[in-house]
Scaffold this active site. Structure first.
Site, mmCIF file in Angstrom:
data_model
loop_
_atom_site.group_PDB
_atom_site.id
_atom_site.type_symbol
_atom_site.label_atom_id
_atom_site.label_comp_id
_atom_site.label_asym_id
_atom_site.label_seq_id
_atom_site.Cartn_x
_atom_site.Cartn_y
_atom_site.Cartn_z
ATOM 1 N N ASP A 52 0.831 -1.196 0.000
ATOM 2 C CA ASP A 52 0.000 0.000 0.000
ATOM 3 C C ASP A 52 0.869 1.252 0.000
ATOM 4 O OD1 ASP A 52 0.860 -0.124 2.619
ATOM 5 O OD2 ASP A 52 -1.133 -0.308 3.497
ATOM 6 N N SER A 53 2.197 1.050 0.027
ATOM 7 C CA SER A 53 3.148 2.143 -0.192
ATOM 8 C C SER A 53 2.993 2.729 -1.595
ATOM 9 C CB SER A 53 4.585 1.665 0.018
ATOM 10 O OG SER A 53 4.816 0.428 -0.646
ATOM 11 N N ASP A 91 -0.901 -6.114 -0.001
ATOM 12 C CA ASP A 91 -1.427 -5.467 1.197
ATOM 13 C C ASP A 91 -2.942 -5.304 1.092
ATOM 14 O OD1 ASP A 91 0.669 -5.011 2.987
ATOM 15 O OD2 ASP A 91 1.329 -3.210 1.935
ATOM 16 N N LYS A 121 -1.325 -9.464 2.880
ATOM 17 C CA LYS A 121 -0.669 -9.026 4.107
ATOM 18 C C LYS A 121 -1.600 -8.096 4.868
ATOM 19 C CE LYS A 121 3.003 -6.162 4.083
ATOM 20 N NZ LYS A 121 2.527 -5.000 4.884
ATOM 21 N N GLU A 123 -1.954 -5.709 8.570
ATOM 22 C CA GLU A 123 -1.251 -5.088 9.690
ATOM 23 C C GLU A 123 -1.987 -5.326 11.003
ATOM 24 O OE1 GLU A 123 -0.424 -0.956 9.107
ATOM 25 O OE2 GLU A 123 0.592 -1.267 7.180
ATOM 26 N N GLU A 190 8.675 -4.243 11.099
ATOM 27 C CA GLU A 190 9.120 -2.940 10.600
ATOM 28 C C GLU A 190 9.610 -2.026 11.716
ATOM 29 O OE1 GLU A 190 7.719 0.794 7.761
ATOM 30 O OE2 GLU A 190 6.438 -0.980 7.922
#
Length: 272
Positions: A52-53, A91, A121, A123, A190
């Site tokens: 999602d970067s 993501d 993925k 979070e 991270e």
């Protein structure tokens, strides 16, 4: 390319686990488009993260929060078309899984069905346990993400190193074990202290992938635009820049403009 890598026709969750078991480090980079993904896959990268970067490096947003599920599927589809070997994980973006486990399942299924990706993925730790279990129950491989979780940046208020205090460090270890027990195939760690990352990597049996988490994890991931020097303003301590593509591209475009202005391009040989 290592002997192990050359023997793998297509990287799978099983092979990533085998790599951890035998002590072979896992290589991972982000990818958002067909052309770049094709280059990275051809170079032998193990895992491509459709991060999602993309919200930051592709769309110019300040955070990862604005990117939508539809946009993530678009990027993922482009990447999947390019690969022959790498494992592609996507993501699940902010706002498309936090509401409920059923919402998480719908989002993950859309990603898998519409993009052809190999896993997702998510979070968070114990707080999203139900959502992870629901997604896994549908047969979708899930990678966890602990430490600095960019989707929660407004809660943290800063991008500084996480889990330096004992209480947060203990919670991170508990969350990592929770993710393993749920059935996640790996965890991104991270921006946490290297000793904590080392401890987590020893205490869980699944692969750990670090970004700003030191060398004692099972693999590393970087944002490809940062690693190649396309983005110039972002230079955190953990980033090793392997090229200066911004400078190379700027130089090439400058020459292109000059040749057009002077009438040198196109030449007789470049005309029909």
């Amino acid at each position: 390319m290592s002997i192990h890598q050359s023997n793998i026709k297509r990287v799978t969750t099983h092979q990533l686990q085998e790599m951890k078991n035998r002590g072979e480090k896992i290589s991972m980079l982000t990818a958002y488009d067909y052309s770049m993904a094709r280059i990275l896959d051809g170079a032998g990268i193990d895992v491509l993260l459709v991060g999602d970067s993309a919200s930051n490096v592709m769309a110019g947003n300040e955070t990862t929060l604005p990117i939508t599920l539809d946009q993530m599927i678009y990027h993922a589809t482009s990447v999947v078309r390019a690969i022959n070997r790498a494992f592609v994980v996507v993501d699940v973006p902010f706002g498309s899984y936090q509401g409920s486990s059923s919402e998480a399942l719908k989002s993950a299924i859309r990603i898998m069905k519409e993009s052809g990706a190999h896993g997702v993925k998510m979070e968070g730790g114990a707080e999203i346990r139900k959502s992870i279990l629901r997604v896994l129950s549908a047969g979708v491989p899930v990678m966890g993400h602990l430490g600095l979780t960019p989707q929660s940046i407004y809660k943290f208020g800063t991008y500084t190193v996480r889990a330096k205090e004992e209480e947060e460090a203990e919670k991170l270890i508990e969350d990592a074990k929770c993710l393993e027990e749920c059935g996640c195939f790996g965890i991104v760690l991270e921006k946490i202290p290297r000793e904590l990352a080392k401890k987590v990597s020893k205490e869980v049996s699944i692969p750990t992938i670090g970004i700003g988490a030191g060398p004692d994890v099972d693999g590393q991931v970087l944002v490809v635009h940062d690693m190649l020097g396309i983005t110039q303003e972002f230079k955190p301590r953990f980033l090793r820049q392997y090229a200066d593509l911004s400078g190379i591209i700027n130089g090439a475009v400058t020459e292109y403009i000059k040749d057009i202005k002077s009438g040198d391009f196109p030449s007789d040989k470049e005309s029909y």
